[in-house]
Design a protein around this motif. Structure first.
Motif, mmCIF file in Angstrom:
data_model
loop_
_atom_site.group_PDB
_atom_site.id
_atom_site.type_symbol
_atom_site.label_atom_id
_atom_site.label_comp_id
_atom_site.label_asym_id
_atom_site.label_seq_id
_atom_site.Cartn_x
_atom_site.Cartn_y
_atom_site.Cartn_z
ATOM 1 N N ASN A 88 0.665 -0.983 0.035
ATOM 2 C CA ASN A 88 -0.095 -0.082 -0.008
ATOM 3 C C ASN A 88 0.807 1.309 0.014
ATOM 4 O O ASN A 88 1.616 1.377 0.989
ATOM 5 N N LYS A 103 -4.953 -14.292 10.841
ATOM 6 C CA LYS A 103 -5.110 -13.003 11.644
ATOM 7 C C LYS A 103 -3.733 -12.553 11.861
ATOM 8 O O LYS A 103 -3.589 -11.436 12.825
ATOM 9 N N LEU A 104 -2.693 -13.220 11.523
ATOM 10 C CA LEU A 104 -1.349 -12.928 11.881
ATOM 11 C C LEU A 104 -0.656 -12.419 10.706
ATOM 12 O O LEU A 104 -0.405 -12.748 9.680
ATOM 13 N N LEU A 105 0.041 -11.074 11.092
ATOM 14 C CA LEU A 105 0.826 -10.519 10.063
ATOM 15 C C LEU A 105 2.258 -11.069 10.376
ATOM 16 O O LEU A 105 2.803 -10.900 11.603
ATOM 17 N N GLN B 84 -3.687 0.522 13.217
ATOM 18 C CA GLN B 84 -3.292 1.025 11.993
ATOM 19 C C GLN B 84 -4.370 0.655 11.058
ATOM 20 O O GLN B 84 -4.888 -0.542 10.971
ATOM 21 N N VAL B 86 -5.203 0.065 6.850
ATOM 22 C CA VAL B 86 -4.619 0.071 5.505
ATOM 23 C C VAL B 86 -5.889 -0.235 4.864
ATOM 24 O O VAL B 86 -6.553 -1.318 4.603
ATOM 25 N N VAL B 87 -6.361 0.475 3.518
ATOM 26 C CA VAL B 87 -7.147 0.126 2.499
ATOM 27 C C VAL B 87 -6.612 0.003 1.283
ATOM 28 O O VAL B 87 -5.803 1.074 0.779
ATOM 29 N N LEU B 98 -7.827 -3.489 5.995
ATOM 30 C CA LEU B 98 -7.042 -4.088 7.168
ATOM 31 C C LEU B 98 -6.906 -3.341 8.207
ATOM 32 O O LEU B 98 -6.619 -2.123 8.180
ATOM 33 N N PHE B 100 -5.029 -3.287 11.903
ATOM 34 C CA PHE B 100 -3.921 -4.146 12.795
ATOM 35 C C PHE B 100 -3.333 -3.216 13.915
ATOM 36 O O PHE B 100 -3.470 -2.046 13.825
ATOM 37 N N GLY B 102 0.385 -4.138 16.159
ATOM 38 C CA GLY B 102 1.488 -5.012 16.301
ATOM 39 C C GLY B 102 1.384 -5.974 15.079
ATOM 40 O O GLY B 102 1.280 -5.541 14.026
ATOM 41 N N LYS B 103 1.546 -7.183 15.503
ATOM 42 C CA LYS B 103 1.319 -8.333 14.429
ATOM 43 C C LYS B 103 -0.164 -8.994 14.506
ATOM 44 O O LYS B 103 -0.433 -9.990 13.672
ATOM 45 N N LEU B 105 -3.853 -8.840 13.163
ATOM 46 C CA LEU B 105 -4.947 -8.251 12.384
ATOM 47 C C LEU B 105 -6.338 -8.409 13.012
ATOM 48 O O LEU B 105 -6.853 -9.660 13.242
ATOM 49 N N VAL B 106 -6.878 -7.305 13.408
ATOM 50 C CA VAL B 106 -7.922 -7.429 14.109
ATOM 51 C C VAL B 106 -9.454 -7.289 13.344
ATOM 52 O O VAL B 106 -10.298 -7.862 13.381
ATOM 53 N N VAL B 107 -9.049 -6.735 12.060
ATOM 54 C CA VAL B 107 -10.110 -6.768 11.136
ATOM 55 C C VAL B 107 -9.588 -6.885 9.608
ATOM 56 O O VAL B 107 -8.355 -6.360 9.190
ATOM 57 N N THR B 108 -10.085 -7.947 9.052
ATOM 58 C CA THR B 108 -9.584 -8.282 7.601
ATOM 59 C C THR B 108 -10.771 -8.292 6.744
ATOM 60 O O THR B 108 -11.391 -9.379 6.812
#
Lengths: 149, 149
Positions: A88, A103-105, B84, B86-87, B98, B100, B102-103, B105-108
């Motif tokens: 992005n 859900k893991l980056l 954070q 990110v679209v 997205l 997130f 840290g590592k 992802l709370v929304v995908t």
């Protein structure tokens, strides 16, 4: 293969494969991996000459995506988990490169002056890619339940 | 405030605040939240009339970002973790939203036909936003160590 050709292995080979996969007309078929990867190599001087007040051009954007896709493919190979890649970038060349599974980056990299994306040598390109692969695998192994969430 | 104005609360109020924060000339100062949120509401017929063979226009892209930023702000309020957003949309209106920390992802969310982003009513807009907020908070509470990774 000419005698001066560096045989690529590991990350560089995976990166070359990513690029070859986007070659519907077979233009790169006769190219060595080294020639294919040459545009990733920029001296400090060459970088300095690239303006950063314009949007990232599509070819550079493509290289950033290939680089992170190669990282994702290697993490997939080692962990067996499918990885998604999102690059992005805003108009000013700032942004994020993200690789995730569930859900893991596993990789979160901030990008800045992305117009100048490049490495001073093939060795540094390989090193940087493999560093991201290693830390991505470590995270996937540390939090396996999050890749399933 | 006119007597027909719906007083917004919860998610809709946070969303309106996101939009007002990007109003350097104070144009929206006298607008009700409802008027501010009106462009998020599209009938099925209105959606159908928007072509999906062109890139997402910047105003629609902005609405998608406001919507996910409002979700992120509410998750931040409840969890105390910075989020954070990110679209990422391609030329065809497909991509990812997205959120997130840290590592983790709370929304995908996958986006498709993003040119037609909208809801048939304010109630559905609120419901969809709050659903994402709830599942985001649940994930952040389930994997707190990943938000610190």
């Amino acid at each position: 293969m000419s005698p001066t050709t560096v045989t690529t292995s590991g990350f560089l080979q995976v990166l070359a494969t990513q690029i070859r996969a986007q070659d519907p007309y077979g233009v790169y078929r006769t190219w060595s991996d080294q020639r294919l990867l040459q545009p990733f190599i920029l001296t400090k001087d060459e970088k300095r000459k690239i303006p950063v007040d314009t949007p990232v051009d599509p070819v550079t954007r493509g290289r950033i995506t290939y680089f992170h896709s190669a990282i994702a493919r290697q993490i997939e190979q080692k962990t067996g988990q499918l990885m998604q890649v999102v690059v992005n970038l805003n108009e000013e060349g700032f942004g994020w490169a993200l690789i995730f599974s569930g859900k893991l980056l596993v990789v979160t990299r901030t990008l800045r002056d992305a117009q100048r994306f490049g490495f001073t040598s093939l060795e540094l390109l390989q090193e940087d890619g493999e560093k991201a692969v290693r830390s991505g695998i470590a995270l996937a192994e540390q939090f396996p339940e999050v890749t399933q969430a």
